[in-house]
Design a protein around this motif. Sequence first.
Motif: not given
Length: 114
Positions: A36-42, A50-59, A62-67, A85-90
Amino acid sequence: MNQNTPISLIPFKPPEQVAFHRKELAIILSLYGRMVAAGEWRDYGISMLRDVAVFSIFRRAAEQPIYRIEKRPTLSVKQQQYAVIGMDGRILKRGADLKQVLRVLEKKLIRAIE
């Protein structure tokens, strides 16, 4: 087993949701703060299912997560429980050590100074 050994009649109940522990969140939020300090994420979001915890990162909010940083304890033996996991699911990186897995994102902080 003798006759005096107690037997548990309560069946095993798996947790109702997977969550990041305090130490895991401290590691993730430390990286998040630097980005955030570098201006990359907002913005970020946390989902605990139940089976997964997810920390989503957005630029932008209003967008979908970038990571996505995922924790899947059921994969801890076979494929390792943490994944980025990247934006494209890889899957960019998977491992058992959260700090090692997050290094794939820290490379974004290293820039040439002119």
